[in-house]
Enzyme design. Structure first.
Site, PDB file in Angstrom:
ATOM      1  N   GLU A   1      10.792  10.001 -42.744  1.00 10.89           N
ATOM      2  CA  GLU A   1       9.372  10.185 -43.602  1.00 10.89           C
ATOM      3  C   GLU A   1       9.004   8.762 -44.482  1.00 10.89           C
ATOM      4  O   GLU A   1       8.508   8.895 -45.093  1.00 10.89           O
ATOM      5  CB  GLU A   1       9.656  11.314 -44.545  1.00 10.89           C
TER       6      GLU A   1
ATOM      7  N   HIS B   1      10.076  15.656 -50.413  1.00 16.39           N
ATOM      8  CA  HIS B   1      10.706  14.197 -50.339  1.00 16.39           C
ATOM      9  C   HIS B   1      11.376  13.663 -51.518  1.00 16.39           C
ATOM     10  O   HIS B   1      11.200  14.312 -52.481  1.00 16.39           O
ATOM     11  CB  HIS B   1       9.577  13.110 -50.185  1.00 16.39           C
TER      12      HIS B   1
ATOM     13  N   CYS C   1       3.511   8.356 -54.377  1.00 17.61           N
ATOM     14  CA  CYS C   1       3.156   8.736 -52.820  1.00 17.61           C
ATOM     15  C   CYS C   1       2.139   7.829 -52.470  1.00 17.61           C
ATOM     16  O   CYS C   1       2.033   7.372 -51.152  1.00 17.61           O
ATOM     17  CB  CYS C   1       2.620  10.228 -52.643  1.00 17.61           C
TER      18      CYS C   1
END
Length: 445
Positions: free
Chosen positions: A174, A250, A369
């Site tokens: 990721e 995450h 993000c």
């Protein structure tokens, strides 16, 4: 030679919508089916970029991807003109079609993992585009992402690009959302910190049960090998399975690091004391600042709802860091009170700056993000594509571009409009000229 941490923020795309595609992301699921505003989202992101640039930080932009992705739809058997492909997919497989319309590439923390030249044995900046294999709508991003990164960082003297890891659950990657770096100064060799959710090849190890672990230990190891990192300066830590099951999909939703500071929730990691000891040992004689947020002050639920840890932690001057937090942190009483207290403590965090990125937040992505951190020295910055670095002029140009091309409102139903693809391609074609990227989109190749 001086080096800088450059924030490469993702520009919110023309198809920004709330389809609720991301299982495990509480905010994404909670806001599914609401109307979005692509124009407002893009302008909010640009305003944050401009603000950080005005603070003296180096700021750049990464473009959105082409959506809807008719090329993937054709791979899946839909035929005819682009308009016919869209009509068939929207009617016959609406969930699949919605996935191919996702603007999730704006969360560039997931675009790739980057290791600076000071950490790599060959003295180059290394990029590995993330395979994002856990979610279909994100797993289709890496081909164009790789072309964009190669267009910006083209000089092979300074930059090394790697293929995404093999697709599949075992090497789920990721990107930088599960990676951070500690250092004294940005130009010195640092400690690279990889956080994973599970061991893919050992089912006897702890793992979440409600939501998927998207990053594997084996993927993190592979990236460290590809980037030629010093094993003595590389630390791996498992994210606590319970916080993944609480919606922490995450690591950057439960901790954030910068230079010599780790800002983390006390429940972020499995075997926390061992993790902190490993980091300190790898870092060396100078003491790292471990800023622990106690659960009694801020619960995991509060952290997820406010995205406290999905803030950016940036250095404004030596020994002076600021938290770049979303507006939701002001709206949560526990988080607001904690942030008021933390700046008075004995740690490098001296300021909290609040920014409105609500369009992104409603889909489950905060300030951290939206950015990919790339440490570059002066020569590497000079070798990169200069057209992507935010200036007053570029900010004005991009703002006008958004106003010209983006819709004010978008619902999931609107995604089936074939004209949206035409609008998106027209906008992106113009954007590649503004950013001097050349041909990076499938429709341009």
């Amino acid at each position: 030679m001086q080096a800088f941490e450059v924030n490469f923020d993702g520009l919110v795309g023309p198809t920004h919508n709330y389809a609720g595609l991301s299982v495990g992301n509480v905010a994404s699921l909670k806001n599914a089916d609401q109307a979005s505003s692509p124009k407002q989202g893009a302008l909010q992101g640009l305003a944050k970029m401009k603000a950080l640039s005005d603070m003296g930080l180096k700021q750049a932009v990464l473009p959105p991807l082409e959506r809807p992705d008719v090329y993937v739809l054709r791979q899946l058997g839909f035929t005819g003109s682009d308009a016919e492909v869209i009509k068939q997919a929207a009617e016959q497989a609406p969930a699949v079609y919605a996935a191919t319309c996702s603007a999730s590439s704006m969360w560039t923390a997931n675009a790739c993992t980057v290791s600076p030249s000071a950490d790599a044995a060959d003295g180059k900046v290394h990029f590995t585009a993330a395979n994002l294999s856990n979610k279909f709508h994100r797993s289709i991003e890496s081909p164009t992402t790789s072309r964009v990164l190669s267009a910006i960082f083209a000089d092979e003297k300074y930059f090394a690009h790697h293929q995404p890891l093999p697709l599949g659950d075992h090497f789920g990657d990721e990107g930088a959302a599960n990676h951070t770096r500690f250092c004294n100064a940005y130009n010195s060799a640092g400690v690279e910190f990889f956080v994973f959710g599970k061991y893919a090849f050992d089912n006897n190890k702890p793992a979440p049960v409600k939501y998927p672990a998207r990053q594997t230990y084996e993927a993190s190891q592979a990236i460290a090998r590809l980037h030629q990192l010093n094993p003595n300066k590389t630390v791996y830590a498992q994210q606590h399975p319970d916080v993944i099951d609480a919606g922490v999909f995450h690591n950057d939703v439960i901790s954030v690091g910068n230079q010599d500071c780790l800002f983390y929730h006390e429940n972020a990691f499995l075997n926390t004391e061992q993790v902190l000891n490993d980091l300190q040992t790898a870092f060396g004689d100078q003491q790292l600042h471990f800023v622990k947020v106690p659960a009694e002050a801020v619960s995991v639920e509060d952290a997820v709802n406010s995205y406290l840890f999905n803030s950016q932690l940036v250095t404004l001057s030596p020994g002076h860091m600021a938290i770049i937090a979303p507006g939701e942190c002001q709206e949560n009483d526990n988080v607001r009170q904690y942030l008021e207290a933390v700046v008075a403590q004995d740690n490098p965090i001296k300021e909290v700056k609040i920014y409105d990125v609500k369009q992104s937040m409603r889909n489950g992505g905060g300030p951290a993000c939206l950015r990919q951190r790339v440490v570059l020295n002066e020569s590497e910055i000079a070798a990169a594509n200069q057209s992507v670095f935010i200036t007053d002029e570029l900010y004005a140009t991009l703002s006008a571009w958004v106003e010209k091309h983006y819709r004010d409102s978008l619902t999931e139903k609107d995604l089936a409009d074939p004209q949206l693809l035409v609008e998106s391609r027209t906008a992106l074609d113009e954007l590649t000229k503004i950013l001097n990227l050349g041909s990076v989109y499938p429709f341009q190749l």
